[in-house]
Design a protein around this motif. Sequence first.
Motif: not given
Length: 142
Positions: A89-108
């Motif tokens: 589930l994404l945060p309620d404030l997740f929108r196109e054109g808005k700021g976001v920070v994602a934590q994870g790993r880069l896949a191959a």
Amino acid sequence: MTPRQRRVAIVLGIVAALAAATALVIDALRSNMVFYYSPSQVAAQQAPGGRAFRVGGLVAPGSVRRDGLQVRFVVTDTVQMLPVRYEGLLPDLFREGKGVVAQGRLAADGVFVAQEVLAKHDENYMPPEAADALQRAGKEQP
């Protein structure tokens, strides 16, 4: 063993135990540190390949694709774009054109697989790292 040798052995044991405990704490802290990178830094291969890190910027307009709980979108710093895949589930404030920070790993395959997605919390806020990345890219903060 003389009393003096016994004291030296005890002191050496305590020093060795403290050194081992310090090494374990430092290793735990190092493995739990998560650094921030912009999409431009990821494209320049400055981000770690096998470790988790954070990437941030703006959600590119028109890039959000939903398939049940799986969401694909693109994060940009206005110079480079990085595709992101997230399941949950994404945060309620997740929108196109808005700021976001994602934590994870880069896949191959070059897709950033996020375990956590954070969105801005009001109209005037952008994560400091994302604002700095946008400024370095020569653009003003929206």
